[in-house]
Enzyme design. Structure first.
Site, short mmCIF file in Angstrom:
data_model
loop_
_atom_site.label_atom_id
_atom_site.label_comp_id
_atom_site.label_asym_id
_atom_site.label_seq_id
_atom_site.Cartn_x
_atom_site.Cartn_y
_atom_site.Cartn_z
N MET B 1 0.74 -1.09 -0.47
CA MET B 1 -0.16 0.53 -0.11
C MET B 1 0.63 1.64 0.09
SD MET B 1 -3.12 -0.12 0.41
CE MET B 1 -3.79 0.86 1.22
N CYS B 2 0.56 1.86 -0.45
CA CYS B 2 1.02 3.40 -0.82
C CYS B 2 -0.04 4.65 -0.48
CB CYS B 2 1.90 4.07 -2.08
SG CYS B 2 2.41 2.14 -2.84
#
Lengths: 255, 255
Positions: B1-2
Site C-alpha cells: 500500500m502507498c
C-alpha cells in the site's frame, strides 16, 4: 551563451567541487543568470534539480552544493537565455525516455531555423532551440532504431553524425547521457579531464576553493569531468576539436 | 500500500502543510518506508524531488518541507514496495511528455498480469506495475488521439475509462496531471477537500501541527487537496466512490 558540465565515473562520485565552480559563473563571476539545472543518475533512475533563478542566488543550488549526491553520470547546465523565455520548462537539462532508458541532454550555443526540425512523436514542451534539437535527435534515433539497439558504439556514432547536422544551424556544443554513457559533441568549446591515481590537488578558477582529491578518493577511482571551459587552474584539460566528439563510460574515454 | 497526495489550486500555493502530514506516514506513523516523491508544476515545467529512502528520514524531504515551492498542481506519493525493488527508477511520481505537455502519474494499489499491458512507444524504465500502467495509459491516449486534442473533458473521460480497465487487474487508485488538470481515479480509497473563503483552522492527524489558513490565504484562493486518507481531523473530506473519478482545475471540481 551557457556553460555545460558533465561527469562520468566508475564509482558513485559527488560532483560538489566542480558544481561549486559552475554555480559561481551563474550570474556571479559569469553572465549566465537565467537558470541552471543538474541531473544525477542513480542506477536507471535520475534526480533533477533546476531553477530559472541565477544559480549563485538559488536555494536549491545551495542545497545541491551542500548535500553530496553521488552518481556515476551527471549532466549540468547554467543558462543565459537567448531563445525562449526564462521559465522552468526552458531550463536544461531535458530528460526523456527512449527504449526504456532515460536520456538527459544539455546544449550550449544557438541555432537558427530550428523550428523546421522534424521531431515526430517527441514534442517540445518549451520554446528553446535546445529542446527542439533534443527532440530532433530522439526522433532520428527512434527512426533509425525502432527497437532498443544492442551495439551502443554505433548508436553514439550516429548521435554524433546527427549533432554535426545540427551544428550546421549554428553553435551546437552538447552533452547527452543515458546514465551509462556520456557523449560530448563539440561545435566550438568543450574541455575534459580524467582524474585517476595518483590524485593531486585541484584549485577552482572561480572561487578560493582547493580540493585534495587524494583525501576524497580511493586508488581505483576514475572520474572524468567535461566542461565548456576548464574549471581548474592547475590541471591540464583536453580541448575537443570543433565538430568532433568524445564518448565516456565509467570515467574512461572509450572512443 | 502507498499513499497519494494531490493538489489543484487557482493561485500558486505551497503544499508544505499537507506534505508534512504525508511525510510522517513515510515510515514514521505509517508503514510506507520505501521511498517518496513529489512533483510540482510551475507553468509548463515541473520540479520533481524523490528519494528511495523513507520520507521521514530523507534530507531532501526535509528541504521540501522547509522550502515552500508554490504551485497550482502537485502530485506526491509515498511508497511501500510491493512490485519492483526499492530504487529511484521505481519511485513515483513518474513524468512523461505527451502532446508537448508533461504528464505526471502516481498510483496506489497493486496489479496482476500487468506485464501483458501494451505500452507501444512508451517503455517502462523500472519494474513496477505502476509505471507499466502509466505507459499503458499514455499508449492508449496517443492511439486514440494521435494529434494534441482540443477538448480536454473528453480526454479525461477516456482516461477514467482506461483506469477502470486497469482496476480489473487489481487495486488502482491514481492521480494524474498535465499541470492544468488533476484527475483522481478511485478504485478503493481516495478523499478530497476544497478549501476556500471563509477559511478556518485545520489540524493534521499525524502530527501536532495546526494551521490557520486565513493567515496564509487571500479571500479568492481556492485549493483542493486529494489524499488516500483524510489528512486533517477537523474538516469534512469527500470520499470518491469506488470506480469513479473526480476532475479538478484551478482548485475546483469541474466534472
Amino acid at each position: 551563451m551557457c556553460e555545460l558540465l558533465g561527469m562520468s565515473a566508475n564509482v558513485p562520485t559527488d560532483i560538489c567541487f566542480s558544481f561549486t565552480g559552475l554555480v559561481k559563473r551563474g550570474g556571479g563571476t559569469g553572465p549566465h543568470k537565467d537558470g541552471w539545472g543538474i541531473t544525477f543518475y542513480e542506477g536507471k533512475g535520475y534526480r533533477a534539480f533546476k531553477d530559472p533563478e541565477p544559480s549563485y542566488l538559488s536555494p536549491v543550488a545551495n542545497m545541491v552544493q551542500n548535500y553530496p549526491i553521488k552518481s556515476m553520470a551527471v549532466i549540468a547546465h547554467i543558462r543565459q537565455a537567448n531563445s525562449g523565455v526564462v521559465a522552468l520548462e526552458n531550463t536544461h537539462p531535458f530528460t526523456r525516455e527512449l527504449w526504456g532508458k532515460y536520456w538527459t541532454f544539455a546544449h550550449n550555443g544557438q541555432l537558427t531555423d530550428y523550428q523546421k526540425l522534424e521531431t515526430g512523436f517527441f514534442q517540445p514542451v518549451g520554446e528553446t532551440d535546445s529542446e527542439y534539437a533534443f527532440c530532433y535527435l530522439l526522433h532520428k534515433l527512434i527512426t533509425k532504431y525502432p527497437q532498443r539497439p544492442k551495439q551502443w558504439a554505433g548508436v553514439f556514432r550516429y548521435i554524433a553524425k546527427c549533432a554535426k547536422e545540427l551544428s550546421k544551424l549554428g553553435v551546437f556544443n552538447m552533452l547527452l547521457s543515458d546514465g551509462q554513457y556520456v557523449i560530448a559533441y563539440c561545435s566550438t568549446n568543450l574541455h575534459w579531464i580524467t582524474r585517476q591515481a595518483p590524485f593531486g590537488k585541484a584549485k577552482l578558477i572561480d572561487e578560493e576553493v582547493e580540493i585534495d582529491f587524494q583525501k576524497h578518493t580511493s586508488p581505483t577511482d576514475i572520474v572524468t569531468v567535461i566542461a565548456t571551459q576548464p574549471l581548474t587552474s592547475n590541471e591540464h584539460w583536453h580541448k575537443i576539436q570543433p565538430e568532433h566528439y568524445e564518448l565516456f563510460k565509467n570515467g574512461l574515454q572509450i572512443k
